[in-house]
Enzyme design. Structure first.
Site, mmCIF file in Angstrom:
data_model
loop_
_atom_site.group_PDB
_atom_site.id
_atom_site.type_symbol
_atom_site.label_atom_id
_atom_site.label_comp_id
_atom_site.label_asym_id
_atom_site.label_seq_id
_atom_site.Cartn_x
_atom_site.Cartn_y
_atom_site.Cartn_z
ATOM 1 N N PRO A 2 -1.847 0.906 5.357
ATOM 2 C CG PRO A 2 -3.494 -0.348 4.305
ATOM 3 C CD PRO A 2 -2.017 -0.262 4.500
ATOM 4 C CD GLU A 3 0.506 2.455 10.540
ATOM 5 O OE1 GLU A 3 0.407 2.783 11.728
ATOM 6 O OE2 GLU A 3 1.594 2.227 9.986
ATOM 7 C CE LYS A 51 -3.653 -2.264 12.312
ATOM 8 N NZ LYS A 51 -2.287 -2.671 11.910
ATOM 9 C CG ASN A 166 5.722 -2.022 10.326
ATOM 10 O OD1 ASN A 166 6.035 -2.330 11.474
ATOM 11 N ND2 ASN A 166 6.464 -2.270 9.276
ATOM 12 N NE ARG A 254 2.860 -6.699 10.512
ATOM 13 C CZ ARG A 254 1.857 -5.840 10.686
ATOM 14 N NH1 ARG A 254 2.065 -4.658 11.177
ATOM 15 N NH2 ARG A 254 0.642 -6.188 10.380
#
Ligand code: ZN
Length: 267
Positions: A2-3, A51, A166, A254
């Site tokens: 999710p971004e 977000k 990311n 990440r």
């Protein structure tokens, strides 16, 4: 993952399903909210900020409250017709909101809380890439404010600009032809910010995130998730790395992906 675009799309779907309606049943499945019942509340706006996602409600007595959620790594909101089979396991549901025949279910939400002052939760964020008040100049200035910081970390810092996760930071560094460890002060941050805005805007209501311009399966992204495969531009093998800086260790949860030839490591 999710971004900002994912959360924008979730808000869009939830708004279409719930805004202007009255909740007929609510079921919070986390201990801190287990006794909360928001049925009878009127749904105002549903909106994303970076977000973060907010479902603004007016309770039957007239008090305003907002359901704040953050998807973190695994979270997702689905909208169903009541009685329809869920596409995720029931035990991962954290909240169910019903308005007549419509059902919104939040699964695996990283944050779920009720706030009476929702703006305070996002006051620390930089300009929202998909927000109405998007301010490119301020975002670029924020990125340059700590000129020695690696650009790969500065892009991810939601205090600089909100919405990049990311996937986008890897893709942006590739498109800018900079190594993620390059100092922010050496990067054209105006271009970086314009590119980020263009990509998130283009993807905000798509089901598949595309940065290459090619939506065909397997061709959507330049480098993210493509380690050990050839760079689409030069054929060099894409690598996966972790990025740290002087003040904190590399964040090993990440990965960052890059082409060592298109994005040479800074001296
Ligand atoms: Zn390359």
């Amino acid at each position: 993952m999710p971004e900002g675009d994912t959360v924008y799309a979730a808000a869009h779907r939830l708004r279409a399903a719930l805004a202007g309606k009255t909740l007929t049943r609510t079921d919070f499945r986390i201990p801190s909210l287990a006794t909360v019942d928001l049925s009878g509340s009127a749904v105002g706006d549903v909106r994303s900020v970076g977000k973060h996602l907010f479902i603004d409600l007016i309770r039957p007595g007239g008090a305003a409250v907002s359901i704040h959620s953050h998807l973190k790594m695994e979270g997702v909101w689905h909208v169903y017709r009541r009685g329809e089979r869920w596409r995720r396991a029931g035990h991962t549901a954290r909240v169910v909101l019903e308005a007549d025949a419509v059902q919104a279910v939040g699964f695996d939400l990283g944050v779920l809380e009720l706030l009476t002052d929702p703006d305070a939760a996002v006051a620390h964020l930089g300009p929202d890439l998909l927000g109405a008040g998007w301010d490119a100049e301020r975002a670029a200035r924020n990125l340059r404010a700590d000129p020695g910081r690696p650009i790969g970390l500065a892009l991810l810092d939601q205090r600089n600009l909100a919405g990049i996760g990311n996937v986008y930071r890897s893709e942006l560094c590739f498109l800018l032809r900079v190594h993620p460890a390059a100092s922010a002060g050496e990067v054209d941050t105006d271009t970086a910010v314009a590119l980020a805005h263009r990509l998130l805007t283009a993807n905000r209501l798509r089901t598949v995130r595309v940065t290459t311009g090619a939506a065909a399966r397997g061709r959507e992204l330049w480098v993210y998730g493509r380690d050990r495969r050839p760079c689409r531009r030069c054929g060099t093998t894409v690598v996966r790395e972790y990025l740290g800086d002087d003040t904190r260790p590399a964040d090993t949860s990440r990965s960052i992906y890059l082409c060592p030839r298109c994005q040479p490591r800074p001296d």
